[in-house]
Design an enzyme around this catalytic site. Structure first.
Site, PDB file in Angstrom:
ATOM      1  N   TYR A   1      -3.849   7.621   7.683  1.00 24.69           N
ATOM      2  CA  TYR A   1      -2.434   7.248   7.598  1.00 24.69           C
ATOM      3  C   TYR A   1      -2.311   6.093   6.595  1.00 24.69           C
ATOM      4  CZ  TYR A   1       2.178   5.741   9.299  1.00 24.69           C
ATOM      5  OH  TYR A   1       3.501   5.385   9.396  1.00 24.69           O
TER       6      TYR A   1
ATOM      7  N   ALA B   1      -1.070   3.200   6.229  1.00 23.60           N
ATOM      8  CA  ALA B   1      -1.225   1.788   6.586  1.00 23.60           C
ATOM      9  C   ALA B   1      -2.614   1.440   7.114  1.00 23.60           C
ATOM     10  CB  ALA B   1      -0.181   1.402   7.632  1.00 23.60           C
ATOM     11  N   LYS B   2      -3.500   2.413   7.265  1.00 24.35           N
ATOM     12  CA  LYS B   2      -4.849   2.137   7.772  1.00 24.35           C
ATOM     13  C   LYS B   2      -5.681   1.410   6.715  1.00 24.35           C
ATOM     14  CE  LYS B   2      -3.992   4.506  11.546  1.00 24.35           C
ATOM     15  NZ  LYS B   2      -3.689   3.798  12.802  1.00 24.35           N
ATOM     16  N   PRO B   3      -6.783   0.759   7.141  1.00 20.10           N
ATOM     17  CA  PRO B   3      -7.644   0.085   6.157  1.00 20.10           C
ATOM     18  C   PRO B   3      -8.111   1.014   5.041  1.00 20.10           C
ATOM     19  CG  PRO B   3      -8.202  -0.642   8.362  1.00 20.10           C
ATOM     20  CD  PRO B   3      -7.201   0.463   8.526  1.00 20.10           C
TER      21      PRO B   3
END
Length: 380
Positions: free
Chosen positions: A188, A190-192
């Site tokens: 996704y 916004a994940k790292p």
């Protein structure tokens, strides 16, 4: 100020991203193009597992291992209550039952004593068969896998690591995603490690399991897509997303170093004015989120908003209190931590491109607000 600044990252690798996307568009292999295999191989090398099987999203990355293990009606899967819904959702989708377990107040990860009590309860009741544990590396910090695997080995349980928030994190030299029998993650945005849409992946060292997961993600295919050896689903990572992820993976380690610096500055800056997150001995959080706790949370959140500083409450309600999940079993020792955290927790801006000036402004704003309010309380 951005809560997560994807724009700054995009500017850093803009030319490489454009070239990668153009190559895929020009080549025309939009489904299972060569970039998908290239990304799987590079991510396997980074995480340290034999196999990476890419899929369409992080939810499927949790669901497919349940399908592969034949987990379904009459089975119990132990999950933390303080996490995103997907962790429990996949269990219900597989027609098994999630059993909610409390979390540790320091790490926010699955509490070992609570897990033991939940397993003992399910075994004693006899209605469900204990089958699996899905620990979550919440906010990027690895769960206690030494204890979890000991329990799993004793009880004959499958362990599916929910590493949706922890790509780039590690514990005692092992990268997140490489714990348990199979690891699952989300890309996704916004994940790292995130793409520009949905995406996910599964990690395992088990050859047979990897083959089964790959089949299940492609309509249960055998030798070809028209040879269906099992009932599967359609869950493939797009070639365009794989090409984007190759470029983002190339800078992930550098971004992890920057995230550690931000977290360290936060922890030192807050001192004892709020409860602030820190790395534990032997661990490196991926810092998907940076959480603080304070009884003055609601006022602080409003104050930060007035100062132009974004903040988010993760999570506003534990899963066992959600309408969709409130009738499922829960540990007999209660879920006090999962119920208390939503009243106190607040997540602050966290990303590799957060300037020291912005970090200091966040720290100063919080210190001034908490200190001022404490003074007013004392005076009263």
């Amino acid at each position: 100020m951005q809560f997560i600044d994807l724009g700054a990252q995009r500017e850093r690798i803009r030319d490489r991203l454009k070239a990668a996307i153009d190559r895929v568009v020009d080549d025309g292999r939009y489904i299972l193009g060569p970039e998908v295999t290239e990304f799987e191989n590079k991510l396997a090398a980074y995480v340290g597992t034999k196999h990476v099987v890419a899929c369409a999203n992080g939810t499927d990355a949790l669901l497919l291992p349940l399908f592969a293990a034949g987990i379904g009606p009459g089975d119990a899967v132990f999950v933390p209550s303080f996490t995103f819904a997907a962790t429990a959702e996949v269990v219900a989708l597989a027609k098994a039952e999630p059993v909610f377990v409390d979390v540790d107040p320091e790490t926010y990860n699955i509490d070992i004593a609570s897990l033991e009590a939940a397993i003992a309860m399910i075994k004693k009741e006899g209605r469900l068969r204990p089958k699996a544990i899905i620990p979550v590396d919440l906010f990027g910090l690895a769960a206690n896998y030494e204890a979890i695997m000991a329990i799993a080995n004793r009880e004959g349980l499958l362990v599916i690591e929910d590493a949706a928030q922890s790509m780039g994190g590690s514990l005692d030299g092992t990268m997140c995603g490489a714990f348990g029998h199979v690891g699952s993650t989300s890309f996704y945005p916004a994940k790292p490690l995130g793409c520009y849409g949905d995406g996910g992946a599964m990690f395992t060292n088990d050859d047979a399991l990897a083959e089964k997961l790959r089949s299940l993600a492609f309509h249960g295919k055998g030798e070809t897509q028209y040879d269906n050896v099992r009932v599967g689903i359609n869950s493939r990572l797009d070639t365009l997303q794989a090409a984007i992820l190759i470029e983002k993976l190339a800078i992930l380690e550098d971004e992890m170093i920057a995230r550690q610096a931000v977290a360290k500055r936060y922890a030192e800056g807050f001192g004892d004015i709020v409860k602030a997150a820190r790395n534990l001995d032997g661990s490196r959080s991926a810092w998907a989120q940076y959480a603080i706790e304070t009884p003055k949370r609601d006022g602080l959140k409003a104050h930060l908003g007035e100062k132009g500083i974004p903040s988010v409450i993760y999570y506003v309600k534990p899963l066992h209190a959600q309408v969709a999940y409130r009738d499922y079993p829960r540990t007999p020792t209660g879920l006090a931590v999962s119920e208390d955290l939503p009243k106190r927790i607040l997540c602050l801006p966290m990303h590799p491109y957060l300037s020291e000036a912005d970090q200091d402004r966040i720290i100063e704003t919080i210190r001034n607000y908490i200190g001022s309010n404490s003074a007013h309380v004392a005076a009263a």
